[in-house]
Scaffold this active site. Sequence first.
Site, short mmCIF file in Angstrom:
data_model
loop_
_atom_site.label_atom_id
_atom_site.label_comp_id
_atom_site.label_asym_id
_atom_site.label_seq_id
_atom_site.Cartn_x
_atom_site.Cartn_y
_atom_site.Cartn_z
N ARG A 191 5.16 22.32 11.74
CA ARG A 191 6.46 21.65 10.85
C ARG A 191 6.59 22.72 9.70
O ARG A 191 5.97 23.14 9.06
CB ARG A 191 6.09 20.26 10.59
CG ARG A 191 7.31 19.77 9.69
CD ARG A 191 7.11 18.17 9.71
NE ARG A 191 6.12 17.70 8.87
CZ ARG A 191 5.58 16.39 8.38
NH1 ARG A 191 6.39 15.53 9.11
NH2 ARG A 191 4.76 16.04 7.74
N LYS A 202 8.30 9.11 12.18
CA LYS A 202 9.08 8.26 11.39
C LYS A 202 10.38 8.61 10.69
O LYS A 202 11.22 7.83 10.49
CB LYS A 202 8.06 7.59 10.38
CG LYS A 202 7.03 6.80 11.40
CD LYS A 202 5.91 6.36 10.14
CE LYS A 202 5.30 7.05 8.99
NZ LYS A 202 4.48 8.26 9.45
N ARG A 238 -5.54 13.51 6.82
CA ARG A 238 -4.74 12.61 6.81
C ARG A 238 -4.65 11.65 7.96
O ARG A 238 -4.45 10.51 7.87
CB ARG A 238 -3.26 13.31 6.67
CG ARG A 238 -2.87 13.88 5.37
CD ARG A 238 -1.61 14.61 5.52
NE ARG A 238 -0.41 14.14 5.70
CZ ARG A 238 0.62 14.63 6.07
NH1 ARG A 238 0.50 15.97 6.58
NH2 ARG A 238 1.75 14.02 6.51
P1 AMP Z 1 4.07 11.01 4.24
O1 AMP Z 1 5.14 11.77 3.74
O2 AMP Z 1 4.55 9.47 4.50
O3 AMP Z 1 3.15 11.63 5.21
O4 AMP Z 1 3.16 10.80 2.70
C1 AMP Z 1 2.46 12.01 2.13
C2 AMP Z 1 1.36 11.65 1.40
O5 AMP Z 1 1.92 10.69 0.20
C3 AMP Z 1 0.22 10.92 1.77
O6 AMP Z 1 -0.62 11.57 2.56
C4 AMP Z 1 -0.16 10.07 0.68
O7 AMP Z 1 -0.92 10.84 -0.07
C5 AMP Z 1 1.09 9.64 -0.14
N1 AMP Z 1 1.46 8.47 0.31
C6 AMP Z 1 2.68 8.08 0.87
N2 AMP Z 1 2.91 6.98 1.11
C7 AMP Z 1 1.86 6.13 0.64
C8 AMP Z 1 1.31 4.96 0.55
N3 AMP Z 1 1.91 3.78 1.12
N4 AMP Z 1 0.08 4.60 -0.07
C9 AMP Z 1 -0.47 5.55 -0.59
N5 AMP Z 1 -0.21 6.86 -0.41
C10 AMP Z 1 0.95 6.99 0.06
#
Ligand code: AMP
Length: 211
Positions: A126, A16, A166
């Site tokens: 990564r 993404k 995750r």
């Molecule tokens: P990402 O970089 O999108 O993988 O997000 C890293 C972490 O941020 C996730 O594992 C969640 O802990 C938190 N996070 C990101 N976006 C959200 C969301 N929309 N709702 C809740 N937690 C989020």
Amino acid sequence: MAQPRILILGAPGAGKGTQSAKITEEFGVDHITTGDALRSNKEMDISDMDTEYDTPGEYMDQGELVPDDVVNAIVDEALSQADGFVLDGYPRNLEQAEELKDMTDLDVVLYLDVGEEELVHRLTGRRLDPETGDIYHVEYNPPEDPEVEDRLEQRDDDTEETVRERLSVFHENTEPVIEYYDEQGDLERIDGEQAPDAVWDEVKATIEDTA
Ligand code: AMP
């Protein structure tokens, strides 16, 4: 064409961020990403929101979702300042999807589809260059410069244990979001296991055809 309002869905590691960066460049829209916004605010005091932990970082390091109130506020604020946008990392559960419906209409909903083992492999391999923000992979895309290689860092939540957590949060909370858009007939499914350039060709064509 007015500035498109794009939602990009996919599991952690589906690409993404990579595709959003290209969308931003090609279509001149804002990149709104809750993951980056939360990483910049890991130590923010959220104790007055009646949450289990006192900071977003405590949820993130365990691979859990940060509470909806915190994330909804970030997105609401960012959307109010954007003309067109690509929204990445939100909504991650049905409650957030309902919130988003009240905040904005969407022109395109993309879903990058990648299998589980490929996701684990991508995430655990990564690495991030803290000086440039560039993203590498130990196997698929190692840096040529040994100096860069020496300074690479792994994201705190890209360890195998947290990655598995995750992905289980994704299956439980976010897959229903994908079904939600699919049932509305809005979902544009893209094979995210192709090479990044091939994924990009499809993403770009889909946005041009749909928005
Ligand atoms: P990402 O970089 O999108 O993988 O997000 C890293 C972490 O941020 C996730 O594992 C969640 O802990 C938190 N996070 C990101 N976006 C959200 C969301 N929309 N709702 C809740 N937690 C989020």
